[in-house]
Design a protein around this motif. Structure first.
Motif, mmCIF file in Angstrom:
data_model
loop_
_atom_site.group_PDB
_atom_site.id
_atom_site.type_symbol
_atom_site.label_atom_id
_atom_site.label_comp_id
_atom_site.label_asym_id
_atom_site.label_seq_id
_atom_site.Cartn_x
_atom_site.Cartn_y
_atom_site.Cartn_z
ATOM 1 N N LEU A 28 2.424 -9.319 -4.450
ATOM 2 C CA LEU A 28 1.122 -9.121 -3.814
ATOM 3 C C LEU A 28 1.087 -7.804 -3.040
ATOM 4 O O LEU A 28 0.104 -7.050 -3.130
ATOM 5 C CB LEU A 28 0.819 -10.294 -2.880
ATOM 6 C CG LEU A 28 -0.511 -10.232 -2.116
ATOM 7 C CD1 LEU A 28 -1.686 -10.178 -3.086
ATOM 8 C CD2 LEU A 28 -0.637 -11.430 -1.182
ATOM 9 N N CYS A 29 2.149 -7.524 -2.287
ATOM 10 C CA CYS A 29 2.203 -6.272 -1.522
ATOM 11 C C CYS A 29 2.165 -5.050 -2.439
ATOM 12 O O CYS A 29 1.432 -4.086 -2.179
ATOM 13 C CB CYS A 29 3.468 -6.235 -0.656
ATOM 14 S SG CYS A 29 3.455 -7.402 0.719
ATOM 15 N N LEU A 30 2.936 -5.092 -3.509
ATOM 16 C CA LEU A 30 2.946 -3.971 -4.463
ATOM 17 C C LEU A 30 1.574 -3.791 -5.094
ATOM 18 O O LEU A 30 1.087 -2.664 -5.249
ATOM 19 C CB LEU A 30 3.989 -4.218 -5.553
ATOM 20 C CG LEU A 30 5.430 -3.790 -5.266
ATOM 21 C CD1 LEU A 30 6.316 -4.124 -6.458
ATOM 22 C CD2 LEU A 30 5.509 -2.303 -4.945
ATOM 23 N N ALA A 31 0.958 -4.900 -5.484
ATOM 24 C CA ALA A 31 -0.361 -4.827 -6.131
ATOM 25 C C ALA A 31 -1.401 -4.245 -5.182
ATOM 26 O O ALA A 31 -2.233 -3.421 -5.581
ATOM 27 C CB ALA A 31 -0.781 -6.216 -6.606
ATOM 28 N N ILE A 32 -1.364 -4.661 -3.915
ATOM 29 C CA ILE A 32 -2.326 -4.145 -2.940
ATOM 30 C C ILE A 32 -2.093 -2.660 -2.689
ATOM 31 O O ILE A 32 -3.049 -1.876 -2.588
ATOM 32 C CB ILE A 32 -2.238 -4.943 -1.623
ATOM 33 C CG1 ILE A 32 -2.739 -6.372 -1.843
ATOM 34 C CG2 ILE A 32 -3.036 -4.272 -0.519
ATOM 35 C CD1 ILE A 32 -2.579 -7.277 -0.639
#
Length: 400
Positions: A53-57
């Protein structure tokens, strides 16, 4: 055959999927990550889901920054990094995030968080992904947010310091998503996004407040010194100013109200150092950079100093322990700076230096303890409120 198929289908109950209900569940579970006060226990698919999720954001924010570079990128940073390299990083980050989150969805591991990650991957790709067109870039007379600085520093810092904390931990049982990490992450983002505003204020104050102190003969002499000793002198001058500024924050009650925000963290790691009041950041930078401006250090020396202070300010708060030997009396290390954040009686108002530990030994403010590590951290009395906005407003609150 068709009649048999219809008959069979009529016997099979296919549950209807309420997409709005699914979306609400995803939003609710994902947003709860930023609302929980305690540490997040790592479970089956939890850590990988949060990383995805952090990478995608971050990739999503990177695409937005590329679409509007004039308003969302930092001019000084844009001149340093290569857009092609950023595209490569974004490509592999999207591939990693999308693949990992999709695998977790198929295996029903923390489905909602991984659905949110996969959603951000898809919308990022739809907006151009790693092949996104870079918009017009002209920063003249334009106010900007340092979104690219936030993305790159968060990505780089998390990789470097999380690895160090896992390889050489001071507290081995401390989890990555520890108590109040969300609050410190907001501080981190706020401090990076407002870099343009802070640079504007700092540069204006330095030039108009310190310009009259400039002596060209002194600056020419400083710049004539060989690089390495000039760098050591630069770090010493900066740390000398930092020491007395820092000590003032502790010993002047009015200033302590601002600095207590930084000391309110009860858990130390690489992200804890980001918890700062914006006025403290501006005042400290004005005083330190103002002194360096008057001295006239060479640009390459100042650039190296910025790299060193950037690394050391994060490293000294990290959950890292190494055997420093005699160097612990010369350089500020995590072991040394952790004592400064301790609420143990013996550590109150001690260990002010940021780079050279011997400054504290010279002025008698070094911790003298037989214990290797402190017992507890935070502000004595634990009176600083939780939450970013509450902490920014806390110094202005009238005391009863």
């Amino acid at each position: 055959m068709k009649e048999n198929f219809k008959h069979l289908a009529s016997k099979v109950a296919i549950p209807a999927i309420d997409m709005s209900e699914v979306a609400n569940e995803v939003i609710s579970e994902t947003s709860s990550l930023l609302n929980k006060e305690g540490e997040i226990k790592q479970g089956y698919g939890m850590a990988s889901g949060i990383f995805s999720l952090c990478l995608a954001i971050l990739c999503f924010l990177g695409v937005i920054a590329f679409h509007f570079p004039e308003y969302l990128t930092t001019p000084e940073l844009r001149d340093v990094y290569n857009t092609a390299d950023i595209r490569q990083i974004m490509f592999f980050a999207l591939l990693f995030s999308g693949g990992w989150s999709f695998s977790n969805i198929l295996l029903n591991r923390k489905r909602n968080i991984n659905l949110a990650a996969f959603f951000f991957v898809m919308i990022t790709v739809a907006l151009g992904g790693s092949r996104v067109h870079v918009g017009d870039y002209n920063h003249e007379n334009t106010y900007y947010l340092g979104l690219d600085w936030f993305i790159l520093d968060l990505l780089g810092s998390s990789i470097i310091f999380v690895l160090l904390e896992k390889m050489f931990p001071l507290y081995k049982g401390q989890t990555l998503f520890r108590k109040a990490w969300q609050n410190d992450l907001i501080h981190f983002g706020f401090n990076h996004l407002l870099i343009g505003f802070m640079l504007l204020v700092v540069n204006f104050t330095i030039h108009y407040g310190f310009g009259w102190l400039v002596k060209h003969s002194l600056q020419e002499f400083i710049q004539s010194i060989w690089f390495f000793p000039q760098l050591l002198l630069c770090i010493f001058i900066a740390d000398f100013v930092e020491y007395w500024t820092h000590r003032s924050y502790h010993e002047v009650p009015f200033l302590w109200k601002y600095h207590s925000i930084h000391h309110s963290s009860e858990v130390m790691d690489w992200l804890a150092g980001s918890r700062l009041h914006i006025l403290e950041i501006i005042v400290t930078r004005v005083l330190i950079l103002g002194a360096l401006y008057v001295m006239g250090f060479s640009k390459n020396v100042l650039d190296m100093y910025i790299l060193i202070v950037g690394f050391q300010s994060v490293f000294n708060h990290s959950n890292v322990h190494l055997n420093w030997g005699p160097l612990r009396y010369i350089l500020v290390t995590p072991d040394f700076h952790h004592w400064h954040h301790s609420s143990d009686d013996i550590a109150i108002d001690k260990n002010y230096a940021a780079h050279f530990a011997f400054i504290d030994y010279i002025f008698g403010s070094a911790v003298d303890s037989e214990k290797q590590f402190p017992d507890k951290y935070g502000v004595v009395g634990n009176y600083v409120p939780h939450g970013f906005l509450k902490q920014q407003l806390f110094p202005f609150k009238l005391q009863k």
